[in-house]
Design a protein around this motif. Structure first.
Motif, mmCIF file in Angstrom:
data_model
loop_
_atom_site.group_PDB
_atom_site.id
_atom_site.type_symbol
_atom_site.label_atom_id
_atom_site.label_comp_id
_atom_site.label_asym_id
_atom_site.label_seq_id
_atom_site.Cartn_x
_atom_site.Cartn_y
_atom_site.Cartn_z
ATOM 1 N N CYS A 162 40.654 45.764 47.155
ATOM 2 C CA CYS A 162 42.135 45.440 46.895
ATOM 3 C C CYS A 162 42.712 45.743 48.217
ATOM 4 O O CYS A 162 43.942 45.213 48.633
ATOM 5 C CB CYS A 162 42.525 46.348 45.869
ATOM 6 S SG CYS A 162 42.532 47.952 45.733
ATOM 7 N N CYS A 186 38.345 48.905 40.314
ATOM 8 C CA CYS A 186 39.809 49.566 40.414
ATOM 9 C C CYS A 186 40.818 49.157 39.215
ATOM 10 O O CYS A 186 40.737 48.057 38.998
ATOM 11 C CB CYS A 186 40.269 49.375 41.748
ATOM 12 S SG CYS A 186 41.744 48.192 42.001
ATOM 13 N N HIS A 206 43.748 49.259 38.885
ATOM 14 C CA HIS A 206 44.867 48.695 39.166
ATOM 15 C C HIS A 206 44.879 46.959 39.487
ATOM 16 O O HIS A 206 45.844 46.321 39.124
ATOM 17 C CB HIS A 206 45.476 49.325 40.633
ATOM 18 C CG HIS A 206 45.820 50.645 40.512
ATOM 19 N ND1 HIS A 206 45.348 51.499 41.351
ATOM 20 C CD2 HIS A 206 46.116 51.254 39.525
ATOM 21 C CE1 HIS A 206 45.544 52.790 41.211
ATOM 22 N NE2 HIS A 206 46.270 52.740 39.972
ATOM 23 N N HIS A 207 43.807 46.625 39.998
ATOM 24 C CA HIS A 207 43.486 45.286 40.565
ATOM 25 C C HIS A 207 42.530 44.446 39.821
ATOM 26 O O HIS A 207 42.000 43.348 40.007
ATOM 27 C CB HIS A 207 43.681 45.093 41.919
ATOM 28 C CG HIS A 207 44.899 45.718 42.638
ATOM 29 N ND1 HIS A 207 44.593 47.192 43.178
ATOM 30 C CD2 HIS A 207 45.949 45.356 42.909
ATOM 31 C CE1 HIS A 207 45.703 47.280 43.764
ATOM 32 N NE2 HIS A 207 46.687 46.101 43.535
#
Ligand code: ZN
Length: 186
Positions: free
Chosen positions: A149, A78, A80-81
């Protein structure tokens, strides 16, 4: 990639210090290089062109029934993380004179998933690519995935699957959509 590998290794060593670790500690000495190799491997989709996969794998066909390729396992990171999300991709389409070698479909999924992604965009990119190549009468894709996440940050129902779908052409029609979903469930 050799130069990049060495750079990533150097930065990971710095990160280990920043979280309060000692990168010279025995157990951690090989970690920066391992991490660098892994990150390069998990993002190899940036260095692959999906066009190369289908180059000799699109052919004329009179077949005009629904084609399903289901339970394609994938994993991605991902954006985002930088944590994994993973699950299954199911694809269906009704050809319009053109077919694609079905063994190529998991490899297409692989190229787009081995990049930093969000699940919605992964869904869209796989759909756009295949639709563009074979212009089917209809196309449907379902991705179901677990996002680490979410799991490790202790949100309630954290092992819930995120499901994303994209239906194009006659797959927007309820009757076709139902047939697709039923075939996936079997
Ligand atoms: Zn995330």
């Amino acid at each position: 990639m050799k130069g990049n590998l060495l750079k990533i290794k150097k930065y990971v060593k710095e990160i280990l210090k920043l979280i309060g670790e000692d990168p010279e500690r025995e157990g951690l000495v090989p970690t920066p290089e391992r991490f660098a190799k892994m990150l390069i491997e998990l993002t190899e989709g940036y260095r692959k062109n999906p066009d190369d996969i289908v180059k000799n794998a699109i052919f004329e066909s009179k077949f005009d029934e629904m084609v399903i390729v289901k339970d394609i396992e994938f994993s991605s990171l991902c954006e985002h993380h930088l944590l994994p999300f993973f699950g299954k991709v199911h694809i269906g389409f009704i050809p319009d004179k053109k077919l694609i070698g079905l063994s190529k479909i998991p490899r297409i999924v692989e190229v787009f998933s081995k990049r930093l992604q969000v699940q919605e965009r992964l869904t869209q990119e796989i759909a756009d690519f295949i639709i563009n190549k074979i212009k089917p009468k209809g196309f449907g894709i379902i991705i179901e995935a677990i996002h680490l996440c979410t799991v490790i940050r202790g949100v309630k129902n954290s092992t819930a699957k995120l499901v994303t779908t994209k239906m194009e052409g006659i797959f927007k029609e309820q009757r076709i959509k139902d047939e697709f979903f039923n075939l996936i469930k079997k």
